[in-house]
Design a protein around this motif. Structure first.
Motif, PDB file in Angstrom:
ATOM      1  N   TRP A 197       0.832  -1.194   0.000  1.00  0.00           N
ATOM      2  CA  TRP A 197       0.000   0.000   0.000  1.00  0.00           C
ATOM      3  C   TRP A 197       0.873   1.253   0.000  1.00  0.00           C
ATOM      4  N   ASP A 198       0.514   2.214  -0.840  1.00  0.00           N
ATOM      5  CA  ASP A 198       1.104   3.550  -0.758  1.00  0.00           C
ATOM      6  C   ASP A 198       0.006   4.562  -1.050  1.00  0.00           C
ATOM      7  N   ARG A 199       0.369   5.826  -1.220  1.00  0.00           N
ATOM      8  CA  ARG A 199      -0.646   6.871  -1.356  1.00  0.00           C
ATOM      9  C   ARG A 199      -1.232   6.967  -2.761  1.00  0.00           C
ATOM     10  N   GLU A 200      -0.787   6.113  -3.666  1.00  0.00           N
ATOM     11  CA  GLU A 200      -1.366   6.059  -5.013  1.00  0.00           C
ATOM     12  C   GLU A 200      -2.349   4.905  -5.156  1.00  0.00           C
ATOM     13  N   GLY A 201      -2.282   3.937  -4.266  1.00  0.00           N
ATOM     14  CA  GLY A 201      -3.124   2.747  -4.338  1.00  0.00           C
ATOM     15  C   GLY A 201      -2.399   1.565  -3.725  1.00  0.00           C
ATOM     16  N   ALA A 202      -2.549   0.404  -4.335  1.00  0.00           N
ATOM     17  CA  ALA A 202      -1.862  -0.793  -3.840  1.00  0.00           C
ATOM     18  C   ALA A 202      -1.500  -1.696  -5.003  1.00  0.00           C
ATOM     19  N   THR A 203      -0.345  -2.319  -4.885  1.00  0.00           N
ATOM     20  CA  THR A 203       0.074  -3.351  -5.826  1.00  0.00           C
ATOM     21  C   THR A 203      -0.222  -4.700  -5.190  1.00  0.00           C
ATOM     22  N   VAL A 204      -0.858  -5.592  -5.941  1.00  0.00           N
ATOM     23  CA  VAL A 204      -1.273  -6.890  -5.422  1.00  0.00           C
ATOM     24  C   VAL A 204      -0.467  -7.984  -6.108  1.00  0.00           C
ATOM     25  N   SER A 205       0.098  -8.882  -5.327  1.00  0.00           N
ATOM     26  CA  SER A 205       0.851  -9.997  -5.907  1.00  0.00           C
ATOM     27  C   SER A 205      -0.099 -11.021  -6.508  1.00  0.00           C
ATOM     28  N   SER A 206       0.432 -11.879  -7.341  1.00  0.00           N
ATOM     29  CA  SER A 206      -0.338 -13.030  -7.816  1.00  0.00           C
ATOM     30  C   SER A 206      -0.556 -13.992  -6.647  1.00  0.00           C
ATOM     31  N   SER A 230      14.180  10.135  -0.223  1.00  0.00           N
ATOM     32  CA  SER A 230      13.971   8.733   0.138  1.00  0.00           C
ATOM     33  C   SER A 230      14.717   7.847  -0.854  1.00  0.00           C
ATOM     34  N   ILE A 231      14.853   6.574  -0.508  1.00  0.00           N
ATOM     35  CA  ILE A 231      15.365   5.603  -1.464  1.00  0.00           C
ATOM     36  C   ILE A 231      14.260   5.272  -2.450  1.00  0.00           C
ATOM     37  N   SER A 232      14.604   4.683  -3.577  1.00  0.00           N
ATOM     38  CA  SER A 232      13.616   4.463  -4.643  1.00  0.00           C
ATOM     39  C   SER A 232      12.470   3.576  -4.184  1.00  0.00           C
ATOM     40  N   GLN A 233      12.746   2.598  -3.317  1.00  0.00           N
ATOM     41  CA  GLN A 233      11.684   1.696  -2.865  1.00  0.00           C
ATOM     42  C   GLN A 233      10.694   2.385  -1.939  1.00  0.00           C
ATOM     43  N   GLN A 234      11.046   3.562  -1.385  1.00  0.00           N
ATOM     44  CA  GLN A 234      10.113   4.290  -0.528  1.00  0.00           C
ATOM     45  C   GLN A 234       9.159   5.164  -1.330  1.00  0.00           C
ATOM     46  N   ALA A 235       9.485   5.467  -2.557  1.00  0.00           N
ATOM     47  CA  ALA A 235       8.598   6.279  -3.390  1.00  0.00           C
ATOM     48  C   ALA A 235       7.338   5.479  -3.725  1.00  0.00           C
ATOM     49  N   PRO A 236       6.205   6.157  -3.942  1.00  0.00           N
ATOM     50  CA  PRO A 236       5.006   5.432  -4.371  1.00  0.00           C
ATOM     51  C   PRO A 236       5.279   4.628  -5.638  1.00  0.00           C
ATOM     52  N   GLN A 237       4.726   3.407  -5.686  1.00  0.00           N
ATOM     53  CA  GLN A 237       5.035   2.490  -6.778  1.00  0.00           C
ATOM     54  C   GLN A 237       3.821   2.114  -7.631  1.00  0.00           C
ATOM     55  N   THR A 238       2.619   2.421  -7.157  1.00  0.00           N
ATOM     56  CA  THR A 238       1.419   1.962  -7.868  1.00  0.00           C
ATOM     57  C   THR A 238       1.357   2.539  -9.279  1.00  0.00           C
ATOM     58  N   TYR A 239       1.613   3.843  -9.410  1.00  0.00           N
ATOM     59  CA  TYR A 239       1.593   4.482 -10.731  1.00  0.00           C
ATOM     60  C   TYR A 239       2.652   3.877 -11.642  1.00  0.00           C
ATOM     61  N   LYS A 240       3.806   3.560 -11.084  1.00  0.00           N
ATOM     62  CA  LYS A 240       4.925   3.028 -11.859  1.00  0.00           C
ATOM     63  C   LYS A 240       4.537   1.765 -12.616  1.00  0.00           C
ATOM     64  N   PHE A 241       3.684   0.917 -12.007  1.00  0.00           N
ATOM     65  CA  PHE A 241       3.332  -0.365 -12.614  1.00  0.00           C
ATOM     66  C   PHE A 241       1.913  -0.384 -13.191  1.00  0.00           C
ATOM     67  N   ALA A 242       1.292   0.779 -13.273  1.00  0.00           N
ATOM     68  CA  ALA A 242      -0.094   0.843 -13.749  1.00  0.00           C
ATOM     69  C   ALA A 242      -0.246   0.323 -15.171  1.00  0.00           C
ATOM     70  N   ASP A 243       0.793   0.472 -15.990  1.00  0.00           N
ATOM     71  CA  ASP A 243       0.715   0.037 -17.388  1.00  0.00           C
ATOM     72  C   ASP A 243       1.549  -1.214 -17.656  1.00  0.00           C
ATOM     73  N   THR A 261      -7.696   5.381 -13.464  1.00  0.00           N
ATOM     74  CA  THR A 261      -6.475   6.156 -13.678  1.00  0.00           C
ATOM     75  C   THR A 261      -5.744   6.353 -12.351  1.00  0.00           C
ATOM     76  N   ILE A 262      -4.469   6.021 -12.331  1.00  0.00           N
ATOM     77  CA  ILE A 262      -3.655   6.177 -11.130  1.00  0.00           C
ATOM     78  C   ILE A 262      -2.899   7.505 -11.221  1.00  0.00           C
ATOM     79  N   THR A 263      -2.988   8.313 -10.183  1.00  0.00           N
ATOM     80  CA  THR A 263      -2.341   9.623 -10.168  1.00  0.00           C
ATOM     81  C   THR A 263      -1.027   9.545  -9.398  1.00  0.00           C
TER      82      THR A 263
END
Length: 477
Positions: free
Chosen positions: A263-272, A415-428, A437-439
């Motif tokens: 979970w981050d402030r853009e949403g959440a990434t869910v594993s398989s 922050s280190i790269s892993q601390q940045a929000p990641q949801t937008y990064k993997f949206a596509d 749409t992820i902001t």
């Protein structure tokens, strides 16, 4: 006269046999035999006691329709468009807990097929917690897993309309409750939340029949699925709201399958889906997490506990009780001025979805200048043309706009790269199913020179009208 009868009620009939992999719970048959005087003798087993058997009594920790909180269902529906997945679990682990970022990393070598058989053999959900904890503890160095399913966090989560009561809370060794008089569930210290569901119809996720992709869906839209999704969203909101974190991990277990959410402030990434009794990925997640640095785990390392003396001074200036936990951070001053060190109270969570700007504002004690200022912590929208708030204050000052507070310090929090929000990064990503749409957002902190009051706190009608007048003057100037 006979002494009062003693009723010896047998254990829940559902304890008698392990569950099938997919099953619907059956209620045991009721007997219709009438009691006799002999039945009421002390110590005799009474078979026809009128025990109420309904979903709210037989399954009190589920999200069945009769005991569902409508807030959770609404929260599930609100958050579902902000979930990106299913990310292949191998990629999930490499992206978010890469061994290259863990000093002296020791890989997992002890997992074997069937490691969690005792968990899956449990008669029902609540009987699975302790076997799971016993097994997972051997894979999770430096972590303590605590059964909290019957203990709500009533200290940090008073503003929630539903109870924050995860099945298992994971703590760092040395920080886990219970402390004196405290519930085993302390969301302000929790590292990872684990939630169990024992029936497949409570699972909010599924594997798309034609494989994942932008035209596929992986989130179930049934009421029970939305209840579960809302429930885990509430737990994420509580954890991110009670702590200064950049992100948080949550594990959802649906009988023999597990999902890891970041979970981050853009949403959440869910594993398989992870078949955790046969595959090592869930054990590997906790094995990596136990060795990871605080930053990699999601802790905002720019915020630290205040010293005892700093906390005492700040509480005195801010009018806070001696029991209030105090934190510390430093924000660079504007126009190359000196940085400002601030002491401020630990936050309390609110029962709202954990995505968006998630602004937290509070009075803070400026340790260097011995005065009270306003600290604002938020996640600004990272879109071209949307100015950071500090830049807006600079322009207002530059153009001599009246009745506006001055920004004395601000920055994008490093922050280190892993601390940045990641949801937008993997949206596509090619595996990402359909979603809203992820902001993109960036962690931002700002300090104002004065602390304002809410307009509803005016002391006279004259003060109220004057505030409106000043706002209008500022607007037209």
């Amino acid at each position: 006269m006979l002494p009062p009868p003693t009723l010896q009620v047998s254990a829940d009939p559902s304890d008698s046999a392990p569950p099938a992999r997919i099953r619907t719970p059956e209620l045991p048959p009721q007997t219709s035999t009438r009691s006799t005087a002999q039945d009421l003798q002390p110590g005799l087993l009474v078979d026809d006691t009128p025990i109420k058997r309904s979903c709210s009594t037989m399954q009190p920790y589920t999200t069945n329709t009769r005991c569902r909180d409508t807030t959770l269902n609404a929260m599930g529906n609100e958050i579902r468009g902000h979930l990106v997945g299913p990310m292949p679990v191998e990629q999930f682990l490499e992206e978010y807990l890469p061994p290259s970022m863990i000093p002296d990393y020791q890989p997992l070598t002890s997992f074997s097929n069937g490691a969690f058989e005792s968990t899956l053999s449990a008669a029902h959900e609540t009987k699975a917690y302790e076997p799971f904890i016993d097994t997972m503890t051997s894979f999770a160095p430096g972590l303590s897993l605590i059964d909290t399913h019957s203990n709500a966090d009533t200290t940090n989560c008073k503003s929630f309309t539903f109870q924050i009561k995860p099945d298992i809370c994971v703590y760092a060794d040395g920080s886990s409750p219970p402390r004196a008089g405290q519930s085993p569930c302390d969301i302000s210290a929790t590292e990872v939340v684990i939630e169990f569901k024992w029936e497949p119809h409570h699972n909010p996720f599924y594997t798309p029949a034609n494989g994942p992709g932008p035209t596929s869906h992986f989130i179930s839209e049934t009421d029970k699925a939305m209840d579960t999704l809302g429930q885990i969203t509430g737990y994420a909101a509580a954890q991110l709201g009670a702590q200064y974190r950049t992100h948080a991990f949550l594990v959802l277990i649906v009988y023999d399958q597990a999902y890891i959410l970041r979970w981050d402030r853009e949403g959440a990434t869910v594993s398989s889906a992870i078949h955790y009794n046969e595959e090592p990925h869930l054990a590997d997640f906790f094995h990596r997490y136990g060795q990871a640095s605080p930053a990699l785990r999601g802790i905002d390392t720019s915020v630290t506990p205040a010293s005892a003396e700093e906390a005492r001074l700040a509480r005195l200036q801010l009018g806070l009780p001696a029991t209030k936990r105090m934190l510390k951070t430093t924000v660079p001053g504007v126009d190359n001025s000196d940085s400002i060190t601030l002491i401020f109270p630990a936050p309390l969570p609110v029962g709202q979805p954990p995505i968006g700007r998630c602004t937290r504002a509070c009075p803070a004690y400026d340790l260097s200048n011995n005065k009270v200022v306003m600290l604002k912590d938020s996640w600004r929208v990272a879109i071209a043309g949307v100015l950071p708030e500090g830049e807006t204050y600079r322009l207002l000052k530059e153009h001599n706009v009246s009745n506006v507070a001055s920004c004395i310090a601000c920055h994008d929090v490093p922050s280190i790269s892993q601390q940045a929000p990641q949801t937008y990064k993997f949206a596509d990503a090619p595996w990402a199913c359909s979603h809203d749409t992820i902001t993109p957002h960036i962690h931002y902190r700002l300090v104002l020179n004065i602390v304002g009051k809410q307009l509803c706190e005016f002391e006279s009608s004259r003060q109220f009208v004057a505030a409106i007048r000043d706002a209008l003057i500022g607007r037209i100037s």
